[in-house]
Each structure stands twice: as structure tokens, then as C-alpha cells.
Scaffold this active site. Structure first.
Site, PDB file in Angstrom:
ATOM      1  N   LYS A 143       1.031  -1.401  -0.041  1.00  0.00           N
ATOM      2  CA  LYS A 143       0.162  -0.004  -0.103  1.00  0.00           C
ATOM      3  C   LYS A 143       0.439   1.493   0.101  1.00  0.00           C
ATOM      4  O   LYS A 143       2.500   1.147   0.257  1.00  0.00           O
ATOM      5  CB  LYS A 143      -1.133  -0.444   1.258  1.00  0.00           C
ATOM      6  N   TYR A 194      16.309  29.460   9.745  1.00  0.00           N
ATOM      7  CA  TYR A 194      15.124  30.242  10.386  1.00  0.00           C
ATOM      8  C   TYR A 194      15.135  30.074  11.786  1.00  0.00           C
ATOM      9  O   TYR A 194      15.326  29.659  12.232  1.00  0.00           O
ATOM     10  CB  TYR A 194      14.221  29.350   9.897  1.00  0.00           C
TER      11      TYR A 194
HETATM   12  C1  LIG Z   1      -0.565  -1.495   6.381  1.00  0.00           C
HETATM   13  C2  LIG Z   1      -0.799  -3.720   7.126  1.00  0.00           C
HETATM   14  C3  LIG Z   1      -0.561  -4.343   7.111  1.00  0.00           C
HETATM   15  C4  LIG Z   1       1.769  -3.943   6.856  1.00  0.00           C
HETATM   16  O1  LIG Z   1       1.568  -3.838   8.592  1.00  0.00           O
HETATM   17  P1  LIG Z   1       3.281  -3.970   8.766  1.00  0.00           P
HETATM   18  O2  LIG Z   1       2.970  -3.419  10.261  1.00  0.00           O
HETATM   19  O3  LIG Z   1       4.116  -3.349   7.857  1.00  0.00           O
HETATM   20  O4  LIG Z   1       3.896  -5.215   7.964  1.00  0.00           O
HETATM   21  C5  LIG Z   1      -1.132  -5.800   7.609  1.00  0.00           C
HETATM   22  N1  LIG Z   1      -1.867  -5.398   7.787  1.00  0.00           N
HETATM   23  C6  LIG Z   1      -2.500  -4.699   7.626  1.00  0.00           C
HETATM   24  C7  LIG Z   1      -4.363  -4.910   7.754  1.00  0.00           C
HETATM   25  C8  LIG Z   1      -2.105  -3.293   7.542  1.00  0.00           C
HETATM   26  O5  LIG Z   1      -3.165  -1.926   7.650  1.00  0.00           O
END
Ligand SMILES: *Cc1c(COP(=O)(O)O)cnc(C)c1O
Length: 375
Positions: free
Chosen positions: A40, A264
Site C-alpha cells: 500500500k 530560520y
Molecule cells: C499496513 C498493514 C499491514 C502491514 O503492517 P506492517 O507493520 O507494515 O508489516 C498488515 N495488515 C494490515 C491490515 C495493514 O493495514
């Protein structure tokens, strides 16, 4: 190299390391468990177009994304992969799931009913997964809906269930009693649904969950962050290979010999002889402003702290401790590198590696390294 014609700072992504990380997790998987990959958010900011094929070549066949748009993009990259869409059913996109063989992860009774009736209208058995909420209170069926579903299993008549899944809230805290509570709650929910689920598999473990032990592996592992080098066991030696190197280009080096302010807000005061390097990366590139006066980079193995505030396009480093010949305009310093991995930078910024990776901007020159097919 990326599309930018005159890239300044350079982001190198090691696809062989991603593949090695996936293999390491698949090798750890308990008997019968398969390792998927969560890609994702553009593969956590690293570029799904390059990362997904590398994972496929390593042997990964099952992928998770959050959005339908991400799934459609992934379908073009991997025509054969199993693709699950985590964020639930998008009612406007129902036809896309069927047409592109995308599997929605249904997260409520109403989503289940909606997809079943869509499948009925289509006159087809459609694949779907079901998400059970065991502690996150985010997506997924709460216990009351699990009961309701168990009581009316004809809800699932037109659905062929791929997986029942749940998500751990504290997997990176192995001592947390919530981990085992969630595992029990999940097992009970699966038992409750027993009749309805048929041949569906069960999936619970994200990256850190995999390291809680084999009992958490069930049928399918769902790692994301660890594939990209983030430590799934914070506080312990990182078993994963580093994937990302971020080299900031030095634009100017200056020497200050009288007291002067830097950046800054004049939050850093140079006293005495100080050498400063101005580097082409700032918060617009995901080099977070919270690193101001806290984070550091490395010139070789010499730590060089950030002097003053991170600005939009630039960050200034105090390079007084580094050998002069190492810091020259046009040269590079490691903002993320062997001596300061993603997790350390995240710690300095008061956040987690996930946020560092997904914030990486689009202005870097991107270089993909693949030992099988050198770029
Ligand atoms: C993002 C996500 C994962 C992956 O999690 P990581 O901690 O990055 O390994 C797995 N399952 C779900 C439902 C997620 O939203």
C-alpha cells in the site's frame, strides 16, 4: 535514475534487499503459512512499479493494498497476483473488483451484505476476505457483527472466502498481553464462523506479529514495513536488510569564525570556528521539520548534527568534526545510510520509520539497485 533531469539529492532503493527480506520472512513462516506482501501507499513510498515485480520474482504471489486505485495500478504491474484491498468495499467500485479480480477485505456486516447482493446480481461467486476487529476499533466486524454473521451464514452464499483476517495493535511490544488476547479473540471468532467459512485461511501477523512466534502465523503473513528494512523488533538487532539510502547533495560549505546564527528563527548559534554544509533536502522532501536541532547525518562514519531548523528545501549540518576533504560542494552526505538507518532517523524525528518512508518526497533522483539486473 528518476525522470528529473537535474536531480540533486539521491534516493537509492535496493530491490535485492527487498527480495531478500521477503525470503527471510517466508523462511521463518510456520508450516503451511504463506508470506504475502503489503505494498500500500506506493510500497511505503518506495515505488510499487519497481518493488512489486521484485517481490514477485522472489516468489511472492499475494499482495495487499489499501485502496482500489492502488489495486488497479498493481493489477497492471502484476497480471497474475492475488490482490486484496484492505480498506473495505468501495460501493462505487464494485464492478472493478470483479472485472480485475481484486479481492475486497470486507470490514463490516453491511459491506458483506452489499457485496453478496452485488455477486447475486452478477450471478457469480466472487472472492472476498473478511476483516474481524479484535482490538483496533478501526475496520472490521466487532464481536456483535461476528455473532450476527454466524447466525445468518446465508449472508455469504455468493462469496468465496479467501481469508479471514485481523490486525494486531501492539505487535511491536512482545510483552503486551493484548497480543495473545487478540489471537484468542480471533481464533474464537473463526470458530464461531466455522460453518460459514469453509476453506478460508486465517491471517493475523504484520511484520512485528511474525516475530511474536509461530502461533501467530496461521495461514498467511502480511508484512509491509519489514520488507522495506524497518526493524520489526524495536530495541533488538534488526534482522532485516537495509533497503533505503538517502544521500543529500552538499550545495555549499562555509566556515564561520565569529559568533553567528544559523537558519530560520536563529535557533542555532555557532560559537568559535564552525564548518557548515548546506544540503538540498528539506521538509518538502519528507526530511521532517521535527528533526530541527535533533537529527543528524553521516559523512562516512562521522556523525554530523543538524544545525538549526530544517527548512523547505534545505538543511544545514555542522560538519566541524568531519575531515575537510569529505565535505565539498557537489558531494553527498548520508541522510539515511548504513550508519543511520530509517529507524534512527525516525527516532530523532519523534516518529516511526513508516512515516519517514511514506513521506519521502518526489524530488529526489531515484536509483533502483537490483543485483540481478543492474540499472
Ligand atoms: C499496513 C498493514 C499491514 C502491514 O503492517 P506492517 O507493520 O507494515 O508489516 C498488515 N495488515 C494490515 C491490515 C495493514 O493495514
Amino acid at each position: 535514475m528518476s525522470a528529473s533531469r537535474y536531480p540533486s539529492s539521491i534516493l537509492t532503493i535496493n530491490l535485492s534487499a527487498v527480495a531478500a527480506n521477503w525470503r527471510l520472512l517466508q523462511d521463518r513462516a510456520g508450516p503451511g503459512a504463506q508470506c504475502a506482501a503489503v505494498v500500500k501507499a506506493d510500497a511505503y513510498g518506495l515505488g510499487v512499479d519497481r518493488v512489486a515485480p521484485a517481490l514477485w520474482d522472489a516468489g511472492c504471489r499475494s499482495f495487499f493494498v489499501a485502496l482500489v486505485d492502488e489495486a488497479l495500478r498493481l493489477r497492471k504491474i502484476l497480471p497474475q497476483a492475488a490482490i486484496h484491498v484492505l480498506n473495505g468495499l468501495d460501493p462505487d467500485a464494485e464492478a472493478e473488483y470483479a472485472q480485475h479480480r481484486l479481492v475486497p477485505v470486507l470490514g463490516s456486516l453491511s459491506e458483506i451484505k452489499a457485496y453478496c447482493s452485488f455477486a447475486r446480481r452478477r450471478g457469480k461467486l466472487l472472492p472476498a476476505a473478511i476483516h474481524i476487529d479484535t482490538a483496533m476499533s478501526r475496520l472490521g466486524l466487532p464481536p456483535s457483527e461476528v455473532e450476527a454473521l454466524a447466525a445468518s451464514s446465508d449472508c455469504l452464499q455468493n462469496i468465496s472466502l479467501t481469508y479471514i483476517l485481523s490486525h494486531l495493535a501492539c505487535a511491536d511490544e512482545p510483552e503486551s498481553p493484548l497480543n495473545f488476547e487478540q489471537l484468542s479473540c480471533f481464533s474464537n471468532a473463526i470458530k464461531r464462523l466455522g460453518l460459514a467459512v469453509g476453506a478460508a485461511g486465517a491471517s493475523l501477523a504484520n511484520s512485528s506479529g511474525i516475530f511474536l512466534g509461530e502461533q501467530y502465523h496461521l495461514d498467511l503473513l502480511r508484512p509491509g514495513s519489514s520488507l522495506y528494512g524497518i526493524n520489526p523488533q524495536p530495541g533488538e538487532v534488526n534482522p532485516m536488510a537495509q533497503v533505503v539510502r538517502l544521500q543529500g547533495k552538499i550545495l555549499q560549505v562555509r566556515e564561520i569564525d565569529s559568533p553567528k546564527t544559523v537558519g530560520y528563527g536563529a535557533t542555532f548559534q555557532a560559537r568559535g570556528r564552525t564548518r557548515l554544509a548546506t544540503v538540498a533536502a528539506g521538509y518538502a522532501d519528507g526530511y521532517l521539520r521535527s528533526l530541527s536541532n535533533k537529527g543528524s547525518a553521516f559523512l562516512g562514519d562521522v556523525r554530523v548534527p543538524i544545525a538549526g531548523r530544517v527548512s523547505m528545501d534545505l538543511t544545514i549540518f555542522d560538519i566541524s568534526q568531519a575531515p575537510e576533504e569529505m565535505a565539498v560542494p557537489g558531494g553527498f552526505i548520508d541522510l539515511i545510510g548504513p550508519a543511520n538507518p530509517v529507524d534512527s532517523l525516525a527516532f530523532d524525528a519523534g516518529t516511526i520509520g513508516y512515516e519517514i518512508l511514506t513521506a519521502l518526497g518526489s524530488r529526489y533522483g531515484r536509483v533502483y539497485v537490483d543485483e540481478k539486473a543492474p540499472v
